[in-house]
Write an enzyme that holds these catalytic residues in place. Sequence first.
Site, short mmCIF file in Angstrom:
data_model
loop_
_atom_site.label_atom_id
_atom_site.label_comp_id
_atom_site.label_asym_id
_atom_site.label_seq_id
_atom_site.Cartn_x
_atom_site.Cartn_y
_atom_site.Cartn_z
N CYS A 53 3.34 8.44 1.03
CA CYS A 53 3.94 7.49 1.96
C CYS A 53 4.08 6.16 1.24
O CYS A 53 3.09 5.61 0.75
CB CYS A 53 3.01 7.37 3.18
SG CYS A 53 3.51 6.14 4.37
N CYS A 65 -0.90 5.79 10.03
CA CYS A 65 0.32 5.11 10.49
C CYS A 65 -0.04 3.82 11.20
O CYS A 65 -0.89 3.80 12.09
CB CYS A 65 1.08 5.95 11.51
SG CYS A 65 1.45 7.58 10.96
N CYS A 88 6.81 -5.04 15.65
CA CYS A 88 6.36 -4.05 16.63
C CYS A 88 4.93 -4.39 17.09
O CYS A 88 4.05 -4.68 16.27
CB CYS A 88 6.41 -2.64 16.04
SG CYS A 88 8.08 -2.17 15.55
N GLU A 98 0.83 -1.20 0.00
CA GLU A 98 0.00 0.00 0.00
C GLU A 98 0.86 1.25 0.00
O GLU A 98 1.96 1.27 0.55
CB GLU A 98 -0.91 -0.01 1.23
CG GLU A 98 -1.98 -1.08 1.09
CD GLU A 98 -2.88 -1.21 2.30
OE1 GLU A 98 -4.07 -1.41 2.09
OE2 GLU A 98 -2.40 -1.14 3.43
N GLY A 153 6.73 -2.11 5.95
CA GLY A 153 8.11 -2.57 5.90
C GLY A 153 9.10 -1.70 6.63
O GLY A 153 8.80 -0.58 7.04
N GLU A 154 10.29 -2.26 6.82
CA GLU A 154 11.40 -1.54 7.46
C GLU A 154 12.41 -1.20 6.36
O GLU A 154 13.12 -2.09 5.88
CB GLU A 154 12.01 -2.44 8.56
CG GLU A 154 13.36 -1.98 9.07
CD GLU A 154 13.39 -0.52 9.54
OE1 GLU A 154 12.48 -0.09 10.27
OE2 GLU A 154 14.34 0.18 9.15
N CYS A 190 6.33 -7.04 7.00
CA CYS A 190 7.43 -6.48 7.78
C CYS A 190 7.87 -7.51 8.81
O CYS A 190 7.05 -8.25 9.35
CB CYS A 190 6.99 -5.21 8.50
SG CYS A 190 8.35 -4.37 9.37
N CYS A 222 1.68 -2.38 15.62
CA CYS A 222 1.58 -2.09 14.19
C CYS A 222 0.88 -3.20 13.43
O CYS A 222 1.23 -4.38 13.57
CB CYS A 222 2.98 -1.87 13.62
SG CYS A 222 2.98 -1.52 11.85
N1 SAH Z 1 9.53 0.40 9.92
C1 SAH Z 1 9.70 1.83 9.89
C2 SAH Z 1 8.72 2.46 8.96
C3 SAH Z 1 7.28 2.43 9.41
S1 SAH Z 1 6.88 4.07 9.70
C4 SAH Z 1 9.62 2.39 11.30
O1 SAH Z 1 9.35 1.61 12.21
O2 SAH Z 1 9.90 3.55 11.51
C5 SAH Z 1 5.48 3.96 10.53
C6 SAH Z 1 5.46 4.82 11.78
O3 SAH Z 1 4.19 4.59 12.33
C7 SAH Z 1 6.50 4.36 12.79
O4 SAH Z 1 6.99 5.46 13.52
C8 SAH Z 1 5.68 3.49 13.72
O5 SAH Z 1 6.21 3.48 15.02
C9 SAH Z 1 4.33 4.17 13.65
N2 SAH Z 1 3.22 3.25 13.94
C10 SAH Z 1 3.19 1.91 13.80
N3 SAH Z 1 1.99 1.42 14.18
C11 SAH Z 1 1.25 2.48 14.58
C12 SAH Z 1 -0.09 2.63 15.03
N4 SAH Z 1 -0.90 1.58 15.16
N5 SAH Z 1 -0.53 3.87 15.32
C13 SAH Z 1 0.29 4.94 15.15
N6 SAH Z 1 1.55 4.86 14.70
C14 SAH Z 1 2.03 3.65 14.41
#
Ligand code: SAH
Length: 350
Positions: free
Chosen positions: A106, A342, A117, A91, A169-170, A113, A120
């Site tokens: 974005c 996010c 986390c 996406e 993804g990372e 991924c 997420c």
């Molecule tokens: N893997 C990378 C890129 C993902 S960016 C990273 O971890 O930074 C996505 C951002 O959204 C990250 O800062 C992550 O911490 C945040 N995120 C993930 N799940 C979320 C959620 N359920 N609500 C709000 N932010 C979230």
Amino acid sequence: MSRNVKELSPEELCAWLAERGEAGYRARQIARWLYARGAESFAAMSDLPRPLREKLAASFSIPRPQVVRLARAEDRTRKLLLALEDGGRIESVLIPAELGERLTLCISSQVGCGMGCAFCATATLGLARNLRADEIVDQVLEARRELLADAAAGEPQSEITNLVFMGMGEPLHNYDAVVRAIGVLTAEWGLGISPRRITVSTAGLVPQMKRLLEDTRVHLAVSLSATTDAQRRRLMPVDRKYPLETLLAACRELPLPRRRRITFEYVMLAGENDSLEDARRLGKLLRGIPSKVNLIPFNPYPGSRFAPTPRAAIEAFRAALLRQGVHATIRESRGREIQAACGQLAAQVA
Ligand code: SAH
């Protein structure tokens, strides 16, 4: 079978041309057609001699990912669900600023991924595979096509101004493809986007953070989301490999361009990491690092086990950071009702 021409770098294309007695400068011309102008066929490359166009068409194809679904939110955020040639789904999200001209795209760097986390939605998929550089770039080309289609339908003309690697993804787990894609995105013969308008967000892969700042001039965002290792380990398994001390020591030493700051993202989870005590610890952790904090209200998704911090508590947390001299903002969540915010990207069709 014909090869995907976008899998070749201009240097590789140059070599291919040279082998066939064609001039090297054609490679840039072709790249400009592919990226700057989004050509869909070699026949459309009208300033190339016809025999060359035919040679190219005999050897290469210009495939596109399929736009499986396009969802629009009330706030004009749009989510594109793309199907890749092997059926993998990713996406991308187009996010127009509420005010002003900014239009952020974005993009994803992996199918699924592997970082795990706890907060997420993408983590629930696990890692299927890395994206290739051309699949990363294709997301920008497809989003741009959507905008052109809108303009053709009478909507005001708009252009992507900012790119964030904050989709599925990372990115630093797929380092080579991401850096190669950044090359195409920023090249004059490519998409021509300034690296200052590109942000790569990482869960905190320390060695690659340093490499990224050596190899490119993009912005770095680090997802912190905790102020003690005990806390961070529960939320982000990567903390076991790179604990806070290692991560922040590396941040202190990053080769940042002048006047650049590192953005620290911090997802606000009720009762987990959102106390004023956390705000104080966060201020301390960031001392000496040119930084700004972006507080992200938690976006729930089906099956998530966390609750969002109430708005007033997020504001109090921010105020506590400001009092310590830490620059902090609150990210306005966009596109929630289409699961485009996010942490909500899970490539669901329904
Ligand atoms: N893997 C990378 C890129 C993902 S960016 C990273 O971890 O930074 C996505 C951002 O959204 C990250 O800062 C992550 O911490 C945040 N995120 C993930 N799940 C979320 C959620 N359920 N609500 C709000 N932010 C979230």
